[in-house]
Write a protein that holds these residues in place. Structure first.
Motif, PDB file in Angstrom:
ATOM      1  N   THR A 245      -0.523  -7.322  10.791  1.00  0.00           N
ATOM      2  CA  THR A 245      -0.997  -6.084  10.160  1.00  0.00           C
ATOM      3  C   THR A 245      -2.289  -6.345   9.380  1.00  0.00           C
ATOM      4  O   THR A 245      -3.280  -5.629   9.520  1.00  0.00           O
ATOM      5  CB  THR A 245       0.090  -5.520   9.217  1.00  0.00           C
ATOM      6  OG1 THR A 245       1.289  -5.344   9.968  1.00  0.00           O
ATOM      7  CG2 THR A 245      -0.333  -4.203   8.595  1.00  0.00           C
ATOM      8  N   ALA A 246      -2.270  -7.404   8.581  1.00  0.00           N
ATOM      9  CA  ALA A 246      -3.447  -7.747   7.775  1.00  0.00           C
ATOM     10  C   ALA A 246      -4.628  -8.125   8.675  1.00  0.00           C
ATOM     11  O   ALA A 246      -5.783  -7.805   8.375  1.00  0.00           O
ATOM     12  CB  ALA A 246      -3.117  -8.892   6.820  1.00  0.00           C
ATOM     13  N   LYS A 247      -4.341  -8.761   9.794  1.00  0.00           N
ATOM     14  CA  LYS A 247      -5.404  -9.172  10.709  1.00  0.00           C
ATOM     15  C   LYS A 247      -6.080  -7.945  11.338  1.00  0.00           C
ATOM     16  O   LYS A 247      -7.306  -7.905  11.459  1.00  0.00           O
ATOM     17  CB  LYS A 247      -4.823 -10.086  11.784  1.00  0.00           C
ATOM     18  CG  LYS A 247      -5.865 -10.973  12.406  1.00  0.00           C
ATOM     19  CD  LYS A 247      -5.238 -12.003  13.336  1.00  0.00           C
ATOM     20  CE  LYS A 247      -6.123 -12.124  14.538  1.00  0.00           C
ATOM     21  NZ  LYS A 247      -5.504 -11.994  15.806  1.00  0.00           N
ATOM     22  N   TYR A 248      -5.298  -6.958  11.735  1.00  0.00           N
ATOM     23  CA  TYR A 248      -5.904  -5.729  12.267  1.00  0.00           C
ATOM     24  C   TYR A 248      -6.789  -5.078  11.217  1.00  0.00           C
ATOM     25  O   TYR A 248      -7.860  -4.569  11.513  1.00  0.00           O
ATOM     26  CB  TYR A 248      -4.827  -4.725  12.712  1.00  0.00           C
ATOM     27  CG  TYR A 248      -3.963  -5.184  13.856  1.00  0.00           C
ATOM     28  CD1 TYR A 248      -4.481  -5.957  14.884  1.00  0.00           C
ATOM     29  CD2 TYR A 248      -2.618  -4.831  13.915  1.00  0.00           C
ATOM     30  CE1 TYR A 248      -3.685  -6.383  15.935  1.00  0.00           C
ATOM     31  CE2 TYR A 248      -1.813  -5.249  14.963  1.00  0.00           C
ATOM     32  CZ  TYR A 248      -2.350  -6.023  15.968  1.00  0.00           C
ATOM     33  OH  TYR A 248      -1.552  -6.434  16.992  1.00  0.00           O
TER      34      TYR A 248
ATOM     35  N   ALA B 205      -3.056  -5.879   0.554  1.00  0.00           N
ATOM     36  CA  ALA B 205      -1.973  -4.887   0.594  1.00  0.00           C
ATOM     37  C   ALA B 205      -1.284  -4.927   1.958  1.00  0.00           C
ATOM     38  O   ALA B 205      -0.073  -4.727   2.049  1.00  0.00           O
ATOM     39  CB  ALA B 205      -2.512  -3.492   0.295  1.00  0.00           C
ATOM     40  N   GLY B 206      -2.040  -5.192   3.014  1.00  0.00           N
ATOM     41  CA  GLY B 206      -1.459  -5.329   4.350  1.00  0.00           C
ATOM     42  C   GLY B 206      -0.480  -6.495   4.409  1.00  0.00           C
ATOM     43  O   GLY B 206       0.612  -6.382   4.965  1.00  0.00           O
ATOM     44  N   LEU B 207      -0.850  -7.600   3.793  1.00  0.00           N
ATOM     45  CA  LEU B 207       0.049  -8.776   3.757  1.00  0.00           C
ATOM     46  C   LEU B 207       1.319  -8.467   2.975  1.00  0.00           C
ATOM     47  O   LEU B 207       2.393  -8.961   3.296  1.00  0.00           O
ATOM     48  CB  LEU B 207      -0.673  -9.959   3.099  1.00  0.00           C
ATOM     49  CG  LEU B 207      -1.710 -10.694   3.953  1.00  0.00           C
ATOM     50  CD1 LEU B 207      -2.584 -11.586   3.068  1.00  0.00           C
ATOM     51  CD2 LEU B 207      -1.020 -11.525   5.038  1.00  0.00           C
ATOM     52  N   LEU B 208       1.165  -7.635   1.940  1.00  0.00           N
ATOM     53  CA  LEU B 208       2.285  -7.389   1.021  1.00  0.00           C
ATOM     54  C   LEU B 208       3.035  -6.094   1.328  1.00  0.00           C
ATOM     55  O   LEU B 208       3.932  -5.712   0.596  1.00  0.00           O
ATOM     56  CB  LEU B 208       1.740  -7.322  -0.417  1.00  0.00           C
ATOM     57  CG  LEU B 208       1.058  -8.603  -0.927  1.00  0.00           C
ATOM     58  CD1 LEU B 208       0.300  -8.314  -2.224  1.00  0.00           C
ATOM     59  CD2 LEU B 208       2.083  -9.718  -1.146  1.00  0.00           C
TER      60      LEU B 208
ATOM     61  N   PHE C 237      -0.472   0.002  -6.008  1.00  0.00           N
ATOM     62  CA  PHE C 237      -0.531   1.407  -5.583  1.00  0.00           C
ATOM     63  C   PHE C 237      -0.489   1.513  -4.054  1.00  0.00           C
ATOM     64  O   PHE C 237       0.259   2.306  -3.494  1.00  0.00           O
ATOM     65  CB  PHE C 237      -1.801   2.074  -6.129  1.00  0.00           C
ATOM     66  CG  PHE C 237      -2.119   3.391  -5.460  1.00  0.00           C
ATOM     67  CD1 PHE C 237      -1.382   4.528  -5.756  1.00  0.00           C
ATOM     68  CD2 PHE C 237      -3.128   3.476  -4.510  1.00  0.00           C
ATOM     69  CE1 PHE C 237      -1.650   5.740  -5.118  1.00  0.00           C
ATOM     70  CE2 PHE C 237      -3.407   4.679  -3.860  1.00  0.00           C
ATOM     71  CZ  PHE C 237      -2.653   5.814  -4.171  1.00  0.00           C
ATOM     72  N   LEU C 238      -1.279   0.694  -3.389  1.00  0.00           N
ATOM     73  CA  LEU C 238      -1.331   0.754  -1.921  1.00  0.00           C
ATOM     74  C   LEU C 238       0.006   0.350  -1.311  1.00  0.00           C
ATOM     75  O   LEU C 238       0.523   1.015  -0.415  1.00  0.00           O
ATOM     76  CB  LEU C 238      -2.461  -0.144  -1.392  1.00  0.00           C
ATOM     77  CG  LEU C 238      -3.896   0.310  -1.709  1.00  0.00           C
ATOM     78  CD1 LEU C 238      -4.904  -0.755  -1.293  1.00  0.00           C
ATOM     79  CD2 LEU C 238      -4.225   1.642  -1.037  1.00  0.00           C
ATOM     80  N   VAL C 239       0.600  -0.742  -1.824  1.00  0.00           N
ATOM     81  CA  VAL C 239       1.877  -1.218  -1.283  1.00  0.00           C
ATOM     82  C   VAL C 239       2.963  -0.170  -1.488  1.00  0.00           C
ATOM     83  O   VAL C 239       3.726   0.141  -0.573  1.00  0.00           O
ATOM     84  CB  VAL C 239       2.287  -2.565  -1.937  1.00  0.00           C
ATOM     85  CG1 VAL C 239       3.706  -2.966  -1.536  1.00  0.00           C
ATOM     86  CG2 VAL C 239       1.297  -3.663  -1.552  1.00  0.00           C
TER      87      VAL C 239
ATOM     88  N   ILE D 194      -3.553   1.377   6.623  1.00  0.00           N
ATOM     89  CA  ILE D 194      -2.556   0.287   6.581  1.00  0.00           C
ATOM     90  C   ILE D 194      -1.354   0.656   7.446  1.00  0.00           C
ATOM     91  O   ILE D 194      -0.854  -0.142   8.244  1.00  0.00           O
ATOM     92  CB  ILE D 194      -2.093  -0.014   5.127  1.00  0.00           C
ATOM     93  CG1 ILE D 194      -3.281  -0.466   4.267  1.00  0.00           C
ATOM     94  CG2 ILE D 194      -0.980  -1.078   5.126  1.00  0.00           C
ATOM     95  CD1 ILE D 194      -2.972  -0.585   2.778  1.00  0.00           C
ATOM     96  N   LYS D 195      -0.905   1.902   7.305  1.00  0.00           N
ATOM     97  CA  LYS D 195       0.253   2.369   8.076  1.00  0.00           C
ATOM     98  C   LYS D 195      -0.031   2.309   9.587  1.00  0.00           C
ATOM     99  O   LYS D 195       0.851   1.969  10.384  1.00  0.00           O
ATOM    100  CB  LYS D 195       0.574   3.806   7.644  1.00  0.00           C
ATOM    101  CG  LYS D 195       1.918   4.319   8.067  1.00  0.00           C
ATOM    102  CD  LYS D 195       3.057   3.664   7.315  1.00  0.00           C
ATOM    103  CE  LYS D 195       4.361   3.893   8.067  1.00  0.00           C
ATOM    104  NZ  LYS D 195       5.415   2.990   7.628  1.00  0.00           N
TER     105      LYS D 195
END
Ligand code: MN
Length: 489
Positions: free
Chosen positions: A51-54, A67-70, A94-96, A133-134
């Motif tokens: 997810t974080a890589k994308y 936030a993608g990692l978490l 907030f993002l997570v 992120i979603k």
């Protein structure tokens, strides 16, 4: 640490703080998800890493990558909001939390999922980074769909095609849209997927030949004419969008001309038009297939010149010409706006841009239409269908759902024009208001004070806005006439 490098190599001038944030998030997520496994048997961490890589590939900021990692630690591990805030700060928390909130309602088919959809859009209007992120999270989930129980596969695939991919498209993230659709396609429509794949394979050799013929000569003539070419490459049409197009042409692949498109990326707008002229003086263009999306961009912001040419040996190839900025907009859309600077509530700032005005419109619509069904209906018809682009006589563009009629156009301009429309002039000819409109039609609506909505309009109307107003009028009107005729008895 080569894995961390994969997450940071797209960041322009990564600072020490950027590196530290991502490294910390990487190790924290790895430890937090330690004993968990995905359905594939892989460590769960692989999912959040993907997810974080994308997100990194979409040029998102270090905050968003972290936030993608978490994004799954609060929902799936013992991590608390307090801890995330202490270590990573308010913004990451907030993002997570926003991503977690979106994921709590499980999908049970589009009809039963309205509440979830609504949350989705409200949060989108609050901060579009949450949606990106979603979407990245969803991409990895569909790309690993083969490990999910078969009874769930189709449901998730359809949801991806009906909700997530159109959303990526409306946000202008073409790259993500194509990948989401192609990953979901075989699980949503296995038979059709196979048929499309086989059809495409029958054409592959011919396409490679045509491409090869054009490519070298194209680069040469552009250079000779001093066009500032950044690069020339090509793309093969995504399988799912090929299938959608094939359906419109009775599955006749010979009628689809943009299976292969050559992409000429140039320095500035003047180069775009020079390149187009040079292409046309060297190859014969197919009539009626020249599209100037630079002068009239698509509603999601897409800009480019398109033309389709005969290769000279029986082949037909599409050529797309655009600047580097336009190319980034086409691939990354709204994500491209996040790439360079990032302020608090940036989502809002971006949403106020013209091409994203529909986001605000949608937010208003969902507040206004309180009944679930009405909201879902509106979502499906107005926002997730293909659009037609209609011009007013002074060259303004209206963006309406496919199959819209002059009635819809009238109401889209103004309710009063809709309520008192008496006729339509389409491309200079008087036509009934119920006429269906096509992209590039120029439409002028005639009004008279005494004109009122007719009962036929209801069938011709495709937009919710027009339907509601016509219905309301007809209902009131028929009540009055009933009352009048009752009185006469
Ligand atoms: Mn996830």
């Amino acid at each position: 640490m080569s894995h961390i490098r994969e997450l940071t190599r797209h960041i322009n001038h990564a600072s020490h703080a950027d590196m530290e944030l991502i490294t910390k998030a990487y190790h924290y997520a790895e430890r937090a998800h330690e004993p968990q496994k995905r359905a594939s048997g892989e460590p769960y961490f692989n999912h959040v890493f993907a997810t974080a890589k994308y997100l990194a590939e979409l040029n998102m900021s270090p905050t968003v990558i972290a936030a993608g990692l978490l994004h799954d630690v609060i929902e799936d591990t013992g991590a608390t909001p307090e801890e995330i805030e202490t270590i990573f700060g308010k913004e990451v928390l907030f993002l997570v939390q926003s991503v977690t909130k979106l994921g709590t309602v499980k999908y049970k088919g589009i009809e039963r999922n309205v509440e979830n959809l609504r949350k989705f859009f409200v949060s989108m209007a609050e901060d579009l980074r949450v949606i990106v992120i979603k979407l990245a999270d969803r991409l990895h989930n569909v790309e690993t769909l083969q490990y999910v129980k078969p009874e769930k596969q189709r449901r998730i695939a359809l949801e991806t095609l009906e909700i997530y991919a159109p959303l990526a498209s409306r946000l202008g993230i073409g790259e993500l849209k194509g990948r989401l659709e192609d990953a979901a396609f075989p699980f949503a429509y296995p038979k059709e997927h196979l048929e499309t794949k086989n059809l495409l394979e029958t054409r592959t050799d011919a396409h490679e030949k045509y491409l090869h013929e054009i490519d070298g000569k194209l680069k040469k003539v552009l250079k000779e004419n001093h066009v500032n070419v950044e690069r020339v490459d090509h793309r093969v049409k995504h399988l799912y969008s090929l299938w959608k197009k094939l359906k419109r042409h009775d599955m006749d692949i010979e009628k689809v001309y943009d299976i292969i498109a050559l992409r000429v990326i140039v320095k500035n707008i003047e180069d775009c038009y020079s390149a187009l002229g040079i292409v046309h003086s060297n190859w014969t263009p197919l009539p009626g297939r020249i599209k100037d999306y630079i002068a009239t961009p698509k509603p999601n912001g897409y800009q480019s010149l398109h033309t389709t040419i005969f290769t000279g040996t029986g082949g037909i190839v599409e050529v797309q010409i655009r600047t580097t900025e336009m190319h980034e907009q086409a691939e990354y859309g709204i994500a491209a706006h996040f790439a360079y600077k990032e302020a608090h509530a940036l989502g809002h700032a971006v949403a106020s841009k013209k091409e994203f005005a529909w986001i605000d419109e949608l937010r208003l619509a969902q507040a206004e239409l309180t009944k679930s069904n009405a909201f879902l209906e509106r979502l499906k018809t107005d926002y997730f269908k293909d659009r037609v682009f209609i011009f007013t006589p002074i060259g303004e563009i209206m963006d309406l759902p496919e199959d819209s009629s002059a009635v819809d156009f009238a109401f889209a301009i103004h309710s009063d024009i809709g309520m008192h429309a008496s006729g339509a002039k389409i491309n200079g000819k008087f036509m009934p208001l119920t006429t269906k409109l096509k992209t590039n039609d120029i439409v002028e609506i005639q009004t008279t004070k005494t004109a009122v909505p007719g009962s036929k309009w209801l069938d011709a109307a495709k937009t919710t806005n027009a339907k509601i107003k016509i219905q309301k009028y007809l209902k009131e009107h028929s009540l009055i006439s009933k009352w009048l005729s009752f009185g006469k008895k």
